[in-house]
Design a protein around this motif. Structure first.
Motif, short mmCIF file in Angstrom:
data_model
loop_
_atom_site.label_atom_id
_atom_site.label_comp_id
_atom_site.label_asym_id
_atom_site.label_seq_id
_atom_site.Cartn_x
_atom_site.Cartn_y
_atom_site.Cartn_z
N PRO A 21 15.87 2.36 1.81
CA PRO A 21 15.42 1.09 2.39
C PRO A 21 15.17 0.05 1.31
CG PRO A 21 13.58 2.62 2.26
CD PRO A 21 14.78 3.36 1.75
N VAL A 22 15.62 -1.16 1.56
CA VAL A 22 15.33 -2.29 0.68
C VAL A 22 14.14 -3.03 1.29
CG1 VAL A 22 16.20 -4.45 -0.30
CG2 VAL A 22 17.74 -2.48 -0.02
N TYR A 23 13.12 -3.28 0.49
CA TYR A 23 11.88 -3.82 1.06
C TYR A 23 11.32 -4.95 0.21
CZ TYR A 23 9.19 -1.45 -2.60
OH TYR A 23 8.69 -1.06 -3.81
N LYS A 24 10.51 -5.77 0.87
CA LYS A 24 9.77 -6.84 0.21
C LYS A 24 8.34 -6.34 0.03
CE LYS A 24 8.84 -11.80 0.66
NZ LYS A 24 9.04 -12.99 1.53
N PRO A 25 7.86 -6.17 -1.21
CA PRO A 25 6.51 -5.64 -1.44
C PRO A 25 5.44 -6.44 -0.70
CG PRO A 25 7.73 -5.71 -3.50
CD PRO A 25 8.57 -6.43 -2.47
N LEU A 26 4.45 -5.71 -0.16
CA LEU A 26 3.36 -6.34 0.56
C LEU A 26 2.32 -6.88 -0.42
CD1 LEU A 26 2.92 -3.61 3.32
CD2 LEU A 26 4.17 -5.76 3.49
N HIS A 27 1.55 -7.86 0.04
CA HIS A 27 0.53 -8.46 -0.84
C HIS A 27 -0.62 -7.50 -1.11
CE1 HIS A 27 2.56 -12.29 -0.77
NE2 HIS A 27 2.51 -12.35 0.56
N ASN A 28 -0.97 -6.69 -0.11
CA ASN A 28 -2.07 -5.74 -0.29
C ASN A 28 -1.55 -4.50 -1.00
OD1 ASN A 28 -3.80 -3.36 0.42
ND2 ASN A 28 -5.01 -4.92 1.48
N LEU A 57 13.84 0.56 -2.43
CA LEU A 57 14.26 -0.38 -3.47
C LEU A 57 13.59 -1.73 -3.22
CD1 LEU A 57 18.11 0.35 -3.42
CD2 LEU A 57 16.43 1.26 -5.03
N ALA A 58 12.81 -2.20 -4.18
CA ALA A 58 12.23 -3.54 -4.06
C ALA A 58 13.34 -4.57 -4.02
CB ALA A 58 11.29 -3.81 -5.23
N ALA A 91 19.89 -5.44 -5.67
CA ALA A 91 21.29 -5.75 -6.00
C ALA A 91 21.74 -5.02 -7.26
CB ALA A 91 21.46 -7.25 -6.17
N ARG A 92 20.90 -5.05 -8.28
CA ARG A 92 21.25 -4.37 -9.54
C ARG A 92 21.40 -2.87 -9.34
NH1 ARG A 92 17.69 -6.57 -12.20
NH2 ARG A 92 16.03 -5.03 -12.02
N ASP A 93 20.50 -2.25 -8.59
CA ASP A 93 20.56 -0.81 -8.35
C ASP A 93 21.78 -0.44 -7.53
OD1 ASP A 93 18.61 1.83 -8.29
OD2 ASP A 93 19.81 1.66 -6.48
N ILE A 94 22.07 -1.21 -6.49
CA ILE A 94 23.20 -0.91 -5.62
C ILE A 94 24.52 -1.04 -6.39
CG2 ILE A 94 24.49 -1.70 -3.59
CD1 ILE A 94 21.75 -2.50 -2.38
N ARG A 131 9.59 6.96 1.26
CA ARG A 131 10.32 7.85 0.36
C ARG A 131 10.28 9.31 0.80
NH1 ARG A 131 6.92 8.77 -5.25
NH2 ARG A 131 5.00 9.56 -4.31
N ARG A 132 9.65 9.58 1.93
CA ARG A 132 9.67 10.94 2.47
C ARG A 132 11.09 11.33 2.86
NH1 ARG A 132 5.82 12.36 7.03
NH2 ARG A 132 6.14 14.43 6.13
N PHE A 133 11.40 12.57 2.79
CA PHE A 133 12.70 13.11 3.21
C PHE A 133 13.86 12.53 2.39
CE2 PHE A 133 10.08 12.62 7.19
CZ PHE A 133 9.56 13.91 7.15
#
Length: 290
Positions: free
Chosen positions: A132-139, A158-159, A164-167, A151-153
């Motif tokens: 999953p590509v995600y936008k980090p939360l503020h909290n 990916l932040a 893009a760099r990782d992919i 990240r289970r299973f």
């Protein structure tokens, strides 16, 4: 984190009893973003009366509190739980899209149903790596909780800033990349403007850019709530390479699919998000002055 641990240990009947209390608190006592929700709904559905908008708003808050606690519950759910509660209606679609699990693909979705459970429901059903590509939360505490759940299973979250760099670096490895792409870019970020639910909205260009660079096929996945605690997910084709350079066919197809999914089940989309806070006319006027 102690509260999250306690909630994750609750059996489902108690979890939904707690969700009902949370709904009463959020809607009738705190009034969490009620004006935002009602404004978003009124603009998205101008044909609905104020009574209908109020009823839809209450339905949203009931779903919202359930999903919020379901996401916390995912911390302790097993693969068998996800297999039972998040059914993939057309798993053969992914097999065909990825040429028998040999070619990576990009999967786009929206904040509808239980978007977090979809990750584990799909990986459990398909038995393939999904990042999953995600936008980090503020909290930071909540952000860490969500990261650990994702990240289970075998998932590799990916932040967005690093995706893009990782992919590109690992483009020859087979994976599915999942992006919840209905969020608005911040004001300083470049976006693509389009009509979305009767309003002008900006969209991230990242998913489309990555698809064009990698020539990965793109699909949309919709989450449908069957009943409390049970969902179905269904994949739909959006685009396949070769892609026309400079076009926005991918994001246009995504917007069309996203809007259809929301209209099909409006009460389960994330209406509390300030999705239309950016003003295209004002931003373009400001840009022309500079």
């Amino acid at each position: 984190m102690i509260l999250y641990r306690l909630i994750s240990r609750l059996p489902f009947p108690l979890l939904y009893a707690l969700a009902w209390l949370a709904y009463l608190l959020l809607y009738y006592v705190v009034g969490y973003r009620k004006s935002v929700v009602k404004q978003n709904l009124s603009r998205a559905f101008p044909e609905k009366s104020s009574t209908e908008i109020s009823a839809l708003s209450k339905q949203f808050y009931r779903r919202f509190t359930q999903v919020a606690l379901e996401i916390v519950k995912a911390r302790r759910m097993t693969e068998a739980d996800f297999a039972e509660r998040m059914v993939v209606r057309n798993p053969e679609f992914i097999e065909q899209l990825t040429e028998n699990f040999t070619r990576s693909a990009i999967i786009l979705t929206v904040h509808q149903g239980n978007w977090e459970w979809m990750l584990h429901g799909a990986s459990t059903s398909l038995g393939i790596p999904i990042d999953p590509v995600y936008k980090p939360l503020h909290n930071p505490t909540t952000d860490r909780l969500i990261y650990d759940i994702r990240r289970r299973f075998g998932g590799r979250p990916l932040a967005m800033a690093d995706a893009a760099r990782d992919i590109l670096r690992r483009r020859r490895e087979f994976r599915l990349f999942v992006m919840v792409a209905d969020q608005s870019p911040i004001r300083n970020e470049r976006g693509y403007w389009s009509s979305f639910m009767n309003q002008e909205a900006a969209f991230y260009l990242g998913a489309e850019s990555i698809a064009q660079m990698t020539q990965f096929p793109v699909a949309f996945v919709q989450c449908h709530r069957v009943r409390t605690g049970y969902y179905e997910m269904e994949f739909h084709h959006l685009a396949s390479p070769p892609y026309e350079k400079g076009s926005h066919n991918i994001i246009d197809a995504y917007i069309k699919a996203a809007e259809a999914a929301i209209r099909n089940e409006p009460e389960s989309w994330l209406w509390s998000n300030r999705r239309w806070k950016r003003d295209r006319a004002k931003e373009e006027a400001r840009s022309n002055k500079s």
